[in-house]
Enzyme design. Structure first.
Site, short mmCIF file in Angstrom:
data_model
loop_
_atom_site.label_atom_id
_atom_site.label_comp_id
_atom_site.label_asym_id
_atom_site.label_seq_id
_atom_site.Cartn_x
_atom_site.Cartn_y
_atom_site.Cartn_z
N ASP A 43 0.42 10.95 9.77
CA ASP A 43 -0.20 10.24 8.70
C ASP A 43 -1.42 11.25 8.54
O ASP A 43 -2.05 11.73 9.26
CB ASP A 43 -0.55 8.79 9.11
CG ASP A 43 0.39 7.74 9.09
OD1 ASP A 43 1.57 8.10 8.82
OD2 ASP A 43 0.10 6.68 9.57
N ARG A 77 5.05 13.47 2.61
CA ARG A 77 4.76 12.23 2.07
C ARG A 77 3.80 12.13 0.98
O ARG A 77 2.79 12.60 1.44
CB ARG A 77 4.77 11.13 2.88
CG ARG A 77 4.46 9.58 2.36
CD ARG A 77 3.88 8.76 3.40
NE ARG A 77 4.69 8.46 4.71
CZ ARG A 77 4.32 8.22 5.66
NH1 ARG A 77 2.89 7.96 6.14
NH2 ARG A 77 4.93 8.14 6.76
P1 FDA Z 1 -1.65 1.37 -6.37
O1 FDA Z 1 -2.45 0.51 -5.49
O2 FDA Z 1 -2.40 2.40 -7.13
O3 FDA Z 1 -1.12 0.29 -7.58
C1 FDA Z 1 -0.57 0.87 -8.85
C2 FDA Z 1 0.55 -0.33 -8.96
O4 FDA Z 1 1.63 -0.61 -8.05
C3 FDA Z 1 0.06 -1.68 -9.37
O5 FDA Z 1 -0.89 -1.84 -10.53
C4 FDA Z 1 1.25 -2.61 -8.94
O6 FDA Z 1 1.97 -2.43 -10.20
C5 FDA Z 1 1.96 -1.84 -7.92
N1 FDA Z 1 1.68 -2.44 -6.77
C6 FDA Z 1 0.85 -1.78 -5.71
N2 FDA Z 1 0.88 -2.88 -4.54
C7 FDA Z 1 1.59 -3.82 -4.93
C8 FDA Z 1 1.91 -5.07 -4.35
N3 FDA Z 1 1.27 -5.25 -3.13
N4 FDA Z 1 2.64 -5.96 -4.82
C9 FDA Z 1 3.13 -5.71 -6.05
N5 FDA Z 1 2.89 -4.63 -6.87
C10 FDA Z 1 2.04 -3.49 -6.25
N6 FDA Z 1 -2.66 6.37 2.71
C11 FDA Z 1 -3.44 7.32 3.34
O7 FDA Z 1 -4.57 7.58 3.10
N7 FDA Z 1 -2.80 7.91 4.20
C12 FDA Z 1 -1.44 7.73 4.80
O8 FDA Z 1 -0.77 8.44 5.78
C13 FDA Z 1 -0.72 6.77 4.01
N8 FDA Z 1 0.72 6.60 4.50
C14 FDA Z 1 1.32 5.63 3.68
C15 FDA Z 1 2.64 5.53 3.79
C16 FDA Z 1 3.57 4.56 2.87
C17 FDA Z 1 4.90 4.60 3.13
C18 FDA Z 1 2.86 4.18 1.71
C19 FDA Z 1 3.44 3.59 0.68
C20 FDA Z 1 1.53 4.36 1.60
C21 FDA Z 1 0.69 4.96 2.41
N9 FDA Z 1 -0.77 5.05 2.41
C22 FDA Z 1 -1.59 6.14 3.07
C23 FDA Z 1 -1.38 4.15 1.33
C24 FDA Z 1 -1.61 4.85 -0.09
O9 FDA Z 1 -2.39 5.86 0.01
C25 FDA Z 1 -2.15 3.98 -0.92
O10 FDA Z 1 -3.35 3.50 -0.63
C26 FDA Z 1 -1.07 2.85 -1.14
O11 FDA Z 1 0.06 2.88 -1.07
C27 FDA Z 1 -1.50 2.06 -2.57
O12 FDA Z 1 -1.09 2.81 -3.77
P2 FDA Z 1 0.11 2.88 -4.48
O13 FDA Z 1 0.48 4.08 -4.94
O14 FDA Z 1 1.07 2.06 -3.88
O15 FDA Z 1 -0.52 1.91 -5.72
#
Ligand code: FDA
Length: 308
Positions: free
Chosen positions: A134, A184
Protein backbone atom coordinates in the site's frame (compact mmCIF):
# COMPACT_ATOMS: atom_id res chain seq x y z
CA UNK A 1 -14.61 21.05 4.21
CA UNK A 2 -14.79 18.21 6.70
CA UNK A 3 -12.43 15.91 4.78
CA UNK A 4 -9.15 17.55 5.93
CA UNK A 5 -10.44 17.74 9.53
CA UNK A 6 -11.23 14.01 9.52
CA UNK A 7 -7.86 13.21 7.94
CA UNK A 8 -6.11 15.19 10.68
CA UNK A 9 -8.25 13.37 13.29
CA UNK A 10 -7.17 10.06 11.71
CA UNK A 11 -3.67 10.79 13.05
CA UNK A 12 -4.72 11.91 16.56
CA UNK A 13 -4.18 9.46 19.41
CA UNK A 14 -6.66 11.10 21.79
CA UNK A 15 -9.47 11.10 19.19
CA UNK A 16 -8.52 7.51 18.32
CA UNK A 17 -9.02 6.47 21.94
CA UNK A 18 -12.38 8.27 22.22
CA UNK A 19 -13.82 6.93 18.94
CA UNK A 20 -12.51 3.39 19.46
CA UNK A 21 -14.09 3.21 22.93
CA UNK A 22 -17.56 4.28 21.72
CA UNK A 23 -19.64 1.09 21.45
CA UNK A 24 -22.03 2.52 18.83
CA UNK A 25 -19.11 2.97 16.42
CA UNK A 26 -18.69 -0.77 16.04
CA UNK A 27 -21.63 -1.69 13.77
CA UNK A 28 -20.69 1.18 11.46
CA UNK A 29 -17.08 0.09 11.38
CA UNK A 30 -18.26 -3.38 10.36
CA UNK A 31 -19.63 -1.97 7.16
CA UNK A 32 -16.04 -1.30 6.04
CA UNK A 33 -14.06 -3.90 8.02
CA UNK A 34 -14.58 -7.66 7.61
CA UNK A 35 -14.04 -8.46 11.29
CA UNK A 36 -11.50 -8.21 14.07
CA UNK A 37 -10.21 -11.80 13.82
CA UNK A 38 -8.57 -13.75 11.01
CA UNK A 39 -11.33 -16.38 10.87
CA UNK A 40 -13.97 -13.67 10.31
CA UNK A 41 -11.86 -12.29 7.46
CA UNK A 42 -11.54 -15.78 5.94
CA UNK A 43 -15.32 -16.21 6.10
CA UNK A 44 -15.59 -12.93 4.22
CA UNK A 45 -13.08 -14.14 1.62
CA UNK A 46 -15.05 -17.35 1.03
CA UNK A 47 -18.27 -15.35 0.55
CA UNK A 48 -16.60 -13.02 -1.92
CA UNK A 49 -15.00 -15.95 -3.75
CA UNK A 50 -18.44 -17.55 -4.15
CA UNK A 51 -19.51 -14.34 -5.93
CA UNK A 52 -16.58 -14.70 -8.33
CA UNK A 53 -14.55 -11.94 -6.71
CA UNK A 54 -10.82 -11.91 -6.01
CA UNK A 55 -9.53 -10.51 -2.75
CA UNK A 56 -6.60 -8.64 -1.24
CA UNK A 57 -6.42 -8.87 2.56
CA UNK A 58 -5.14 -6.10 4.79
CA UNK A 59 -4.34 -6.82 8.43
CA UNK A 60 -5.14 -3.38 9.85
CA UNK A 61 -2.34 -1.44 11.50
CA UNK A 62 -0.09 1.48 10.65
CA UNK A 63 2.39 3.98 12.08
CA UNK A 64 3.95 1.61 14.62
CA UNK A 65 6.25 3.25 17.12
CA UNK A 66 8.38 0.35 18.30
CA UNK A 67 10.01 -2.79 16.98
CA UNK A 68 7.84 -5.18 18.97
CA UNK A 69 4.68 -3.84 17.32
CA UNK A 70 6.36 -4.19 13.92
CA UNK A 71 7.15 -7.83 14.67
CA UNK A 72 3.52 -8.35 15.68
CA UNK A 73 2.39 -6.98 12.31
CA UNK A 74 4.81 -9.34 10.54
CA UNK A 75 3.52 -12.31 12.56
CA UNK A 76 -0.12 -11.47 11.81
CA UNK A 77 0.69 -11.59 8.08
CA UNK A 78 2.65 -14.82 8.46
CA UNK A 79 -0.43 -16.35 10.13
CA UNK A 80 -2.56 -15.02 7.27
CA UNK A 81 -0.26 -16.51 4.62
CA UNK A 82 -0.36 -19.80 6.48
CA UNK A 83 -4.15 -19.78 6.54
CA UNK A 84 -4.35 -18.95 2.82
CA UNK A 85 -2.01 -21.84 2.05
CA UNK A 86 -3.91 -24.20 4.36
CA UNK A 87 -7.24 -23.35 2.77
CA UNK A 88 -5.89 -23.30 -0.79
CA UNK A 89 -7.05 -19.68 -1.15
CA UNK A 90 -3.76 -18.43 -2.62
CA UNK A 91 -5.19 -18.24 -6.13
CA UNK A 92 -8.04 -15.97 -5.03
CA UNK A 93 -6.50 -13.93 -2.27
CA UNK A 94 -3.37 -11.80 -2.15
CA UNK A 95 -2.20 -9.56 0.71
CA UNK A 96 -1.83 -5.79 1.04
CA UNK A 97 0.65 -4.41 3.55
CA UNK A 98 1.45 -0.96 4.90
CA UNK A 99 5.17 -0.58 5.52
CA UNK A 100 4.51 1.86 8.39
CA UNK A 101 3.11 -1.17 10.24
CA UNK A 102 6.41 -2.96 9.60
CA UNK A 103 8.59 -0.24 11.15
CA UNK A 104 9.25 2.10 8.22
CA UNK A 105 9.19 5.21 10.47
CA UNK A 106 11.58 3.80 13.11
CA UNK A 107 15.30 4.66 13.07
CA UNK A 108 16.84 2.70 10.19
CA UNK A 109 13.26 2.29 8.95
CA UNK A 110 14.08 1.13 5.43
CA UNK A 111 16.06 -1.84 6.70
CA UNK A 112 13.62 -2.61 9.51
CA UNK A 113 10.62 -2.59 7.15
CA UNK A 114 12.46 -4.65 4.54
CA UNK A 115 13.59 -7.23 7.09
CA UNK A 116 10.05 -7.58 8.42
CA UNK A 117 8.22 -7.66 5.11
CA UNK A 118 10.59 -10.05 3.31
CA UNK A 119 9.45 -13.18 5.23
CA UNK A 120 5.84 -12.19 4.48
CA UNK A 121 6.58 -11.96 0.75
CA UNK A 122 8.35 -15.34 0.93
CA UNK A 123 5.39 -16.89 2.76
CA UNK A 124 3.00 -15.39 0.20
CA UNK A 125 4.97 -17.03 -2.63
CA UNK A 126 4.80 -20.37 -0.81
CA UNK A 127 1.02 -19.93 -0.50
CA UNK A 128 0.81 -19.31 -4.26
CA UNK A 129 0.01 -15.64 -3.90
CA UNK A 130 1.64 -12.25 -3.74
CA UNK A 131 1.88 -9.02 -1.76
CA UNK A 132 1.04 -5.44 -2.73
CA UNK A 133 2.67 -2.57 -0.83
CA UNK A 134 0.00 0.00 0.00
CA UNK A 135 1.11 3.61 -0.40
CA UNK A 136 0.86 5.96 2.57
CA UNK A 137 1.58 9.70 2.88
CA UNK A 138 4.01 11.36 0.45
CA UNK A 139 6.95 11.33 2.87
CA UNK A 140 7.04 7.52 2.56
CA UNK A 141 6.89 7.15 -1.23
CA UNK A 142 10.66 7.03 -1.94
CA UNK A 143 11.25 4.57 0.87
CA UNK A 144 8.32 2.34 -0.18
CA UNK A 145 9.44 2.28 -3.81
CA UNK A 146 13.00 1.46 -2.70
CA UNK A 147 11.72 -1.50 -0.63
CA UNK A 148 9.59 -2.55 -3.61
CA UNK A 149 12.63 -2.53 -5.91
CA UNK A 150 14.54 -4.78 -3.50
CA UNK A 151 11.63 -7.19 -3.08
CA UNK A 152 11.05 -7.36 -6.83
CA UNK A 153 14.59 -8.65 -7.42
CA UNK A 154 13.52 -12.01 -5.98
CA UNK A 155 9.75 -11.61 -6.20
CA UNK A 156 9.00 -9.60 -9.35
CA UNK A 157 5.26 -10.05 -8.86
CA UNK A 158 5.27 -7.84 -5.72
CA UNK A 159 2.81 -5.00 -6.33
CA UNK A 160 2.94 -1.25 -5.76
CA UNK A 161 0.31 1.43 -5.26
CA UNK A 162 0.60 4.83 -6.95
CA UNK A 163 -1.58 7.84 -6.07
CA UNK A 164 -2.69 10.16 -8.86
CA UNK A 165 -2.96 13.19 -6.52
CA UNK A 166 0.84 13.40 -6.26
CA UNK A 167 2.61 15.46 -8.94
CA UNK A 168 5.38 12.86 -9.17
CA UNK A 169 3.09 9.95 -9.99
CA UNK A 170 3.01 10.12 -13.81
CA UNK A 171 6.78 9.72 -13.71
CA UNK A 172 6.47 6.81 -11.25
CA UNK A 173 3.88 5.19 -13.55
CA UNK A 174 6.34 5.37 -16.44
CA UNK A 175 9.04 3.80 -14.28
CA UNK A 176 6.71 0.98 -13.21
CA UNK A 177 4.93 0.26 -16.51
CA UNK A 178 7.41 -2.45 -17.54
CA UNK A 179 6.83 -6.14 -18.01
CA UNK A 180 5.93 -8.11 -14.87
CA UNK A 181 5.18 -4.98 -12.87
CA UNK A 182 1.89 -4.87 -10.92
CA UNK A 183 0.60 -1.41 -10.08
CA UNK A 184 -2.60 -0.45 -8.28
CA UNK A 185 -3.57 3.05 -9.33
CA UNK A 186 -5.61 5.04 -6.77
CA UNK A 187 -6.45 8.71 -6.34
CA UNK A 188 -4.88 8.95 -2.86
CA UNK A 189 -6.38 9.06 0.63
CA UNK A 190 -4.06 11.22 2.77
CA UNK A 191 -4.00 14.94 3.54
CA UNK A 192 -1.19 16.24 1.35
CA UNK A 193 0.27 19.75 1.02
CA UNK A 194 -0.11 21.83 -2.17
CA UNK A 195 3.67 21.63 -2.80
CA UNK A 196 3.40 17.94 -3.67
CA UNK A 197 -0.22 17.15 -4.57
CA UNK A 198 -3.20 18.43 -6.55
CA UNK A 199 -5.81 19.88 -4.19
CA UNK A 200 -8.65 20.13 -6.71
CA UNK A 201 -10.57 16.86 -7.26
CA UNK A 202 -10.88 17.55 -11.00
CA UNK A 203 -7.10 17.83 -11.26
CA UNK A 204 -6.72 14.55 -9.37
CA UNK A 205 -9.18 12.89 -11.77
CA UNK A 206 -7.41 14.27 -14.84
CA UNK A 207 -4.08 13.00 -13.47
CA UNK A 208 -5.72 9.61 -12.81
CA UNK A 209 -6.70 9.35 -16.48
CA UNK A 210 -3.19 10.31 -17.63
CA UNK A 211 -1.75 7.61 -15.35
CA UNK A 212 -4.32 5.07 -16.58
CA UNK A 213 -3.18 5.73 -20.12
CA UNK A 214 0.48 5.16 -19.22
CA UNK A 215 -0.20 1.94 -17.32
CA UNK A 216 -2.67 0.44 -19.80
CA UNK A 217 -0.39 1.27 -22.75
CA UNK A 218 2.56 -0.29 -20.88
CA UNK A 219 3.71 -3.87 -20.43
CA UNK A 220 2.75 -4.36 -16.79
CA UNK A 221 -0.41 -5.48 -15.01
CA UNK A 222 -2.55 -2.46 -14.04
CA UNK A 223 -4.92 -2.72 -11.05
CA UNK A 224 -7.56 0.00 -11.19
CA UNK A 225 -8.38 0.92 -7.58
CA UNK A 226 -11.39 3.23 -7.82
CA UNK A 227 -15.15 3.28 -7.20
CA UNK A 228 -15.58 6.11 -9.67
CA UNK A 229 -17.89 5.05 -12.54
CA UNK A 230 -16.08 7.46 -14.88
CA UNK A 231 -12.71 5.84 -14.17
CA UNK A 232 -14.24 2.39 -14.68
CA UNK A 233 -15.65 3.25 -18.09
CA UNK A 234 -12.51 5.14 -19.21
CA UNK A 235 -10.48 2.05 -18.23
CA UNK A 236 -12.74 -0.18 -20.33
CA UNK A 237 -12.39 2.13 -23.31
CA UNK A 238 -8.58 2.43 -22.98
CA UNK A 239 -8.21 -1.33 -22.46
CA UNK A 240 -10.05 -1.90 -25.76
CA UNK A 241 -7.93 0.71 -27.49
CA UNK A 242 -4.67 -0.84 -26.26
CA UNK A 243 -5.84 -4.38 -27.02
CA UNK A 244 -5.80 -5.60 -23.42
CA UNK A 245 -7.72 -8.79 -22.73
CA UNK A 246 -9.88 -9.02 -19.55
CA UNK A 247 -7.17 -11.01 -17.73
CA UNK A 248 -4.50 -8.40 -18.51
CA UNK A 249 -5.75 -5.86 -15.94
CA UNK A 250 -8.17 -5.82 -13.02
CA UNK A 251 -10.50 -3.55 -11.12
CA UNK A 252 -10.24 -3.17 -7.35
CA UNK A 253 -12.70 -1.73 -4.84
CA UNK A 254 -12.89 -1.57 -1.06
CA UNK A 255 -14.90 -3.99 1.06
CA UNK A 256 -18.39 -2.62 1.70
CA UNK A 257 -18.28 -0.04 -1.07
CA UNK A 258 -20.33 -0.42 -4.30
CA UNK A 259 -20.87 -4.17 -3.86
CA UNK A 260 -23.50 -4.26 -6.63
CA UNK A 261 -21.05 -2.64 -9.03
CA UNK A 262 -18.43 -5.24 -8.05
CA UNK A 263 -20.87 -8.02 -9.02
CA UNK A 264 -21.84 -6.23 -12.22
CA UNK A 265 -18.22 -6.03 -13.36
CA UNK A 266 -17.68 -9.73 -12.63
CA UNK A 267 -20.83 -10.60 -14.60
CA UNK A 268 -19.49 -8.51 -17.49
CA UNK A 269 -16.38 -10.72 -17.56
CA UNK A 270 -13.97 -8.47 -15.67
CA UNK A 271 -11.54 -9.45 -12.98
CA UNK A 272 -12.58 -7.63 -9.80
CA UNK A 273 -10.60 -7.69 -6.55
CA UNK A 274 -12.02 -6.54 -3.22
CA UNK A 275 -9.71 -5.02 -0.60
CA UNK A 276 -10.67 -6.69 2.68
CA UNK A 277 -9.37 -5.07 5.88
CA UNK A 278 -9.59 -6.91 9.19
CA UNK A 279 -8.18 -6.57 12.70
CA UNK A 280 -8.66 -4.44 15.78
CA UNK A 281 -6.64 -1.43 14.66
CA UNK A 282 -9.32 -0.05 12.33
CA UNK A 283 -9.32 3.59 13.41
CA UNK A 284 -7.08 5.24 10.75
CA UNK A 285 -8.60 3.21 7.90
CA UNK A 286 -12.14 3.99 9.07
CA UNK A 287 -11.49 7.73 9.37
CA UNK A 288 -10.06 7.88 5.83
CA UNK A 289 -13.27 6.23 4.53
CA UNK A 290 -15.37 8.84 6.37
CA UNK A 291 -13.19 11.64 5.00
CA UNK A 292 -13.44 10.66 1.35
CA UNK A 293 -17.21 10.65 1.10
CA UNK A 294 -19.84 12.82 2.87
CA UNK A 295 -22.37 9.95 2.49
CA UNK A 296 -20.12 7.66 4.58
CA UNK A 297 -19.89 10.31 7.28
CA UNK A 298 -23.67 10.89 7.18
CA UNK A 299 -24.22 7.14 7.61
CA UNK A 300 -21.95 7.17 10.66
CA UNK A 301 -23.62 10.22 12.23
CA UNK A 302 -27.12 8.85 11.59
CA UNK A 303 -26.27 5.62 13.36
CA UNK A 304 -24.86 7.59 16.33
CA UNK A 305 -28.07 9.61 16.49
CA UNK A 306 -30.42 6.61 16.27
CA UNK A 307 -28.53 4.55 18.82
CA UNK A 308 -27.32 7.31 21.13
P1 FDA B 1 -13.93 9.27 -5.40
O1 FDA B 1 -13.92 9.32 -3.90
O2 FDA B 1 -13.11 10.28 -6.14
O3 FDA B 1 -15.42 9.33 -5.89
C1 FDA B 1 -15.72 9.45 -7.28
C2 FDA B 1 -17.08 8.86 -7.56
O4 FDA B 1 -17.07 7.45 -7.27
C3 FDA B 1 -18.19 9.40 -6.69
O5 FDA B 1 -18.66 10.64 -7.17
C4 FDA B 1 -19.21 8.27 -6.80
O6 FDA B 1 -19.86 8.32 -8.05
C5 FDA B 1 -18.34 7.04 -6.78
N1 FDA B 1 -18.18 6.54 -5.40
C6 FDA B 1 -17.11 6.69 -4.59
N2 FDA B 1 -17.33 6.12 -3.39
C7 FDA B 1 -18.59 5.61 -3.45
C8 FDA B 1 -19.43 4.94 -2.53
N3 FDA B 1 -19.03 4.69 -1.27
N4 FDA B 1 -20.65 4.57 -2.93
C9 FDA B 1 -21.10 4.85 -4.17
N5 FDA B 1 -20.36 5.51 -5.08
C10 FDA B 1 -19.13 5.89 -4.73
N6 FDA B 1 -5.31 5.17 -1.06
C11 FDA B 1 -4.02 5.39 -0.71
O7 FDA B 1 -3.64 6.54 -0.50
N7 FDA B 1 -3.15 4.34 -0.60
C12 FDA B 1 -3.52 3.05 -0.86
O8 FDA B 1 -2.69 2.12 -0.76
C13 FDA B 1 -4.87 2.80 -1.24
N8 FDA B 1 -5.32 1.54 -1.51
C14 FDA B 1 -6.58 1.37 -2.05
C15 FDA B 1 -6.99 0.11 -2.48
C16 FDA B 1 -8.19 -0.04 -3.16
C17 FDA B 1 -8.59 -1.39 -3.66
C18 FDA B 1 -9.05 1.09 -3.35
C19 FDA B 1 -10.35 0.98 -4.09
C20 FDA B 1 -8.68 2.32 -2.86
C21 FDA B 1 -7.46 2.48 -2.19
N9 FDA B 1 -7.08 3.72 -1.71
C22 FDA B 1 -5.76 3.90 -1.34
C23 FDA B 1 -8.07 4.81 -1.54
C24 FDA B 1 -8.08 5.78 -2.72
O9 FDA B 1 -6.91 6.55 -2.74
C25 FDA B 1 -9.29 6.73 -2.64
O10 FDA B 1 -9.19 7.51 -1.48
C26 FDA B 1 -10.64 6.06 -2.64
O11 FDA B 1 -10.68 4.94 -3.46
C27 FDA B 1 -11.72 7.06 -3.12
O12 FDA B 1 -11.48 7.43 -4.46
P2 FDA B 1 -12.34 6.82 -5.68
O13 FDA B 1 -11.48 6.80 -6.88
O14 FDA B 1 -12.88 5.50 -5.29
O15 FDA B 1 -13.58 7.77 -5.91
Amino acid sequence: MLGPVLLAAARSDSIRRAVSATPVTRPVVHRFVAGEQLDEALTGVRDLARRGLEVTLDHLGEDVTDRTEALRARDAYLALADALRGEGLGERAEMSVKLSAFGQALPGGHDVALANVLPVVEAAAEAGTTVTLDMEDHTTVDSTLAVLAELRRRFPQTGAVLQSYLFRTEEDCRALAGEGSRVRLVKGAYKEPAEVAYQDKREVDRAYVRCLRILLAGEGYPMIGSHDPRMVSITQELARRFGRKPDEYEFQMLYGIRAAEQDRLVAAGHRMRVYVPYGTDWYGYFMRRLAERPANLAFFLRSLATRG
